[in-house]
Design a protein around this motif. Sequence first.
Motif, PDB file in Angstrom:
ATOM      1  N   UNK A  78      59.988  36.029  48.709  1.00  0.00           N
ATOM      2  CA  UNK A  78      60.311  35.328  49.960  1.00  0.00           C
ATOM      3  C   UNK A  78      59.188  34.368  50.345  1.00  0.00           C
ATOM      4  N   UNK A  79      57.949  34.703  49.947  1.00  0.00           N
ATOM      5  CA  UNK A  79      56.829  33.759  50.122  1.00  0.00           C
ATOM      6  C   UNK A  79      56.017  33.804  48.825  1.00  0.00           C
ATOM      7  N   UNK A  80      56.387  32.917  47.920  1.00  0.00           N
ATOM      8  CA  UNK A  80      55.842  32.990  46.562  1.00  0.00           C
ATOM      9  C   UNK A  80      54.336  32.770  46.538  1.00  0.00           C
ATOM     10  N   UNK A  81      53.836  31.808  47.325  1.00  0.00           N
ATOM     11  CA  UNK A  81      52.395  31.532  47.319  1.00  0.00           C
ATOM     12  C   UNK A  81      51.614  32.742  47.833  1.00  0.00           C
ATOM     13  N   UNK A  82      52.165  33.412  48.872  1.00  0.00           N
ATOM     14  CA  UNK A  82      51.479  34.593  49.406  1.00  0.00           C
ATOM     15  C   UNK A  82      51.441  35.693  48.346  1.00  0.00           C
ATOM     16  N   UNK A  83      52.530  35.828  47.580  1.00  0.00           N
ATOM     17  CA  UNK A  83      52.572  36.859  46.538  1.00  0.00           C
ATOM     18  C   UNK A  83      51.578  36.522  45.425  1.00  0.00           C
ATOM     19  N   UNK A  84      51.528  35.248  45.053  1.00  0.00           N
ATOM     20  CA  UNK A  84      50.527  34.844  44.048  1.00  0.00           C
ATOM     21  C   UNK A  84      49.119  35.205  44.540  1.00  0.00           C
ATOM     22  N   UNK A  85      48.859  34.948  45.817  1.00  0.00           N
ATOM     23  CA  UNK A  85      47.519  35.229  46.358  1.00  0.00           C
ATOM     24  C   UNK A  85      47.220  36.736  46.345  1.00  0.00           C
ATOM     25  N   UNK A  86      48.221  37.537  46.712  1.00  0.00           N
ATOM     26  CA  UNK A  86      48.013  39.001  46.711  1.00  0.00           C
ATOM     27  C   UNK A  86      47.702  39.489  45.298  1.00  0.00           C
ATOM     28  N   UNK A  87      48.495  39.027  44.342  1.00  0.00           N
ATOM     29  CA  UNK A  87      48.292  39.489  42.957  1.00  0.00           C
ATOM     30  C   UNK A  87      46.997  38.900  42.377  1.00  0.00           C
ATOM     31  N   UNK A  88      46.724  37.661  42.737  1.00  0.00           N
ATOM     32  CA  UNK A  88      45.488  37.032  42.271  1.00  0.00           C
ATOM     33  C   UNK A  88      44.257  37.763  42.781  1.00  0.00           C
ATOM     34  N   UNK A  89      44.298  38.171  44.062  1.00  0.00           N
ATOM     35  CA  UNK A  89      43.193  38.960  44.634  1.00  0.00           C
ATOM     36  C   UNK A  89      43.038  40.277  43.886  1.00  0.00           C
ATOM     37  N   UNK A  90      44.176  40.933  43.624  1.00  0.00           N
ATOM     38  CA  UNK A  90      44.137  42.234  42.925  1.00  0.00           C
ATOM     39  C   UNK A  90      43.525  42.070  41.533  1.00  0.00           C
ATOM     40  N   UNK A  91      43.902  40.994  40.848  1.00  0.00           N
ATOM     41  CA  UNK A  91      43.379  40.768  39.491  1.00  0.00           C
ATOM     42  C   UNK A  91      41.870  40.517  39.543  1.00  0.00           C
ATOM     43  N   UNK A  92      41.447  39.664  40.470  1.00  0.00           N
ATOM     44  CA  UNK A  92      40.013  39.348  40.564  1.00  0.00           C
ATOM     45  C   UNK A  92      39.208  40.590  40.939  1.00  0.00           C
ATOM     46  N   UNK A  93      39.737  41.388  41.855  1.00  0.00           N
ATOM     47  CA  UNK A  93      39.063  42.634  42.252  1.00  0.00           C
ATOM     48  C   UNK A  93      38.940  43.575  41.049  1.00  0.00           C
ATOM     49  N   UNK A  94      40.025  43.662  40.279  1.00  0.00           N
ATOM     50  CA  UNK A  94      40.023  44.569  39.127  1.00  0.00           C
ATOM     51  C   UNK A  94      39.050  44.095  38.050  1.00  0.00           C
ATOM     52  N   UNK A  95      38.969  42.781  37.854  1.00  0.00           N
ATOM     53  CA  UNK A  95      37.999  42.268  36.878  1.00  0.00           C
ATOM     54  C   UNK A  95      36.593  42.666  37.334  1.00  0.00           C
ATOM     55  N   UNK A  96      36.305  42.430  38.609  1.00  0.00           N
ATOM     56  CA  UNK A  96      34.962  42.751  39.130  1.00  0.00           C
ATOM     57  C   UNK A  96      34.685  44.259  39.008  1.00  0.00           C
ATOM     58  N   UNK A  97      35.626  45.092  39.451  1.00  0.00           N
ATOM     59  CA  UNK A  97      35.361  46.533  39.528  1.00  0.00           C
ATOM     60  C   UNK A  97      35.402  47.228  38.169  1.00  0.00           C
ATOM     61  N   UNK A  98      36.106  46.653  37.223  1.00  0.00           N
ATOM     62  CA  UNK A  98      36.190  47.299  35.899  1.00  0.00           C
ATOM     63  C   UNK A  98      34.986  46.957  35.030  1.00  0.00           C
ATOM     64  N   UNK A  99      34.295  45.886  35.383  1.00  0.00           N
ATOM     65  CA  UNK A  99      33.138  45.471  34.587  1.00  0.00           C
ATOM     66  C   UNK A  99      33.499  44.684  33.350  1.00  0.00           C
ATOM     67  N   UNK A 100      34.743  44.246  33.238  1.00  0.00           N
ATOM     68  CA  UNK A 100      35.130  43.451  32.061  1.00  0.00           C
ATOM     69  C   UNK A 100      34.387  42.110  32.103  1.00  0.00           C
ATOM     70  N   UNK A 101      33.973  41.630  30.919  1.00  0.00           N
ATOM     71  CA  UNK A 101      33.116  40.429  30.888  1.00  0.00           C
ATOM     72  C   UNK A 101      33.851  39.177  30.429  1.00  0.00           C
ATOM     73  N   UNK A 102      34.982  39.348  29.759  1.00  0.00           N
ATOM     74  CA  UNK A 102      35.718  38.174  29.236  1.00  0.00           C
ATOM     75  C   UNK A 102      37.184  38.233  29.665  1.00  0.00           C
ATOM     76  N   UNK A 103      37.639  37.146  30.276  1.00  0.00           N
ATOM     77  CA  UNK A 103      39.029  37.047  30.722  1.00  0.00           C
ATOM     78  C   UNK A 103      39.607  35.729  30.218  1.00  0.00           C
TER      79      UNK A 103
END
Length: 295
Positions: A78-103
């Motif tokens: 229903x709000x595609x940009x907001x959904x992209x932002x929610x998922x994008x935040x989750x992905x960035x948080x997971x990259x930071x918290x998991x310690x992965x070095x290459x994406x």
Amino acid sequence: MITVMGATGNTGGNISESLLKSGVDVRVLGRSAGKLAALKEAGADVRVGDAGDAGYLTEAFRGAESVYAMIPPDPQASDFRAKQDREGEAIATAVRDSGVRYVVFLSSVGANLPDGTGPIAGLHAQEERFRRLEGVNVLALRAGFFFENFYPNLGLIKHKGINGGAIVPDVPFPMIASRDIAAAAARALLTRDWKGLTVRELLGQRDLSQAEATRILGARIGKPDLQYVQFPYADFTGALVSMGLSASVAGLYAEMARAFNEGVAKPLEARGPLNTTSTRFEDFAVELARAYEAM
Ligand SMILES: NC(=O)c1ccc[n+]([C@@H]2O[C@H](COP(=O)([O-])OP(=O)(O)OC[C@H]3O[C@@H](n4cnc5c(N)ncnc54)[C@H](OP(=O)(O)O)[C@@H]3O)[C@@H](O)[C@H]2O)c1
């Protein structure tokens, strides 16, 4: 071990298969264990969950030498940009918290621009989120228009005898087979040969206009006179909504078409061996024709 988001999708599916063939351990992500069963059979570690769930993603990324990250499209959002932002935040948080070095992140031509490009603006925002992470090397693959985008038009061709959309007929722009993106992504996930936030464009085998692609497809399906018709933006969004897309997604697709038409969204790199890929639209049209015949 390498983690692949969207492993049942166009790019993620091919990446997963190719990594498994190369003998590395692969962890595949998606929402459906059933749809991931074949990859499990082929040896992948399956993790089922939602791309908006940072905790799930963190565990799925943990221990990976590299991660393939993409923001899944949701035609009904229903709000595609907001959904992209929610998922994008989750992905960035997971990259930071998991310690992965290459994406390796699937982005798009036009993602240099913050707005006015429809769904591509969400990929720009994600590149910026990655840019703010410290100690993480992110390769943003800015791909052209997928050949796969022609699949939803097959119904229009079958039932109305025309191809059409909001993009201008005669201006060539980069179009690419998603399998070529997958090949580039799989190579990068294995070699990890970049530093910091790096952008690489992927421009397909050559630039193609909608009219030329339509002629090639028409010849393949026995309709050599098949025409591409440019619809007014309002008619285009109306048609997408009647096909079941949300008003939000339909409006963003029209905005993206306008950004291509007006030369706003365009490649920044000159075409050369590094951003040119091999699959020709003529060859992909064989697959489109098979789907057309099966309708
Ligand atoms: N089309 C273009 O011309 C173009 C050009 C440049 C960039 N892009 C970008 O390419 C990306 C799409 O890549 P693609 O074509 O490879 O994907 P795709 O074929 O649309 O597949 C989407 C994948 O994401 C999974 N998925 C969907 N919703 C999910 C959710 N909420 N949580 C977790 N997983 C979810 C799907 O798995 P399940 O359904 O099995 O869960 C599937 O594996 C988008 O970010 C788009 O902006 C597209």
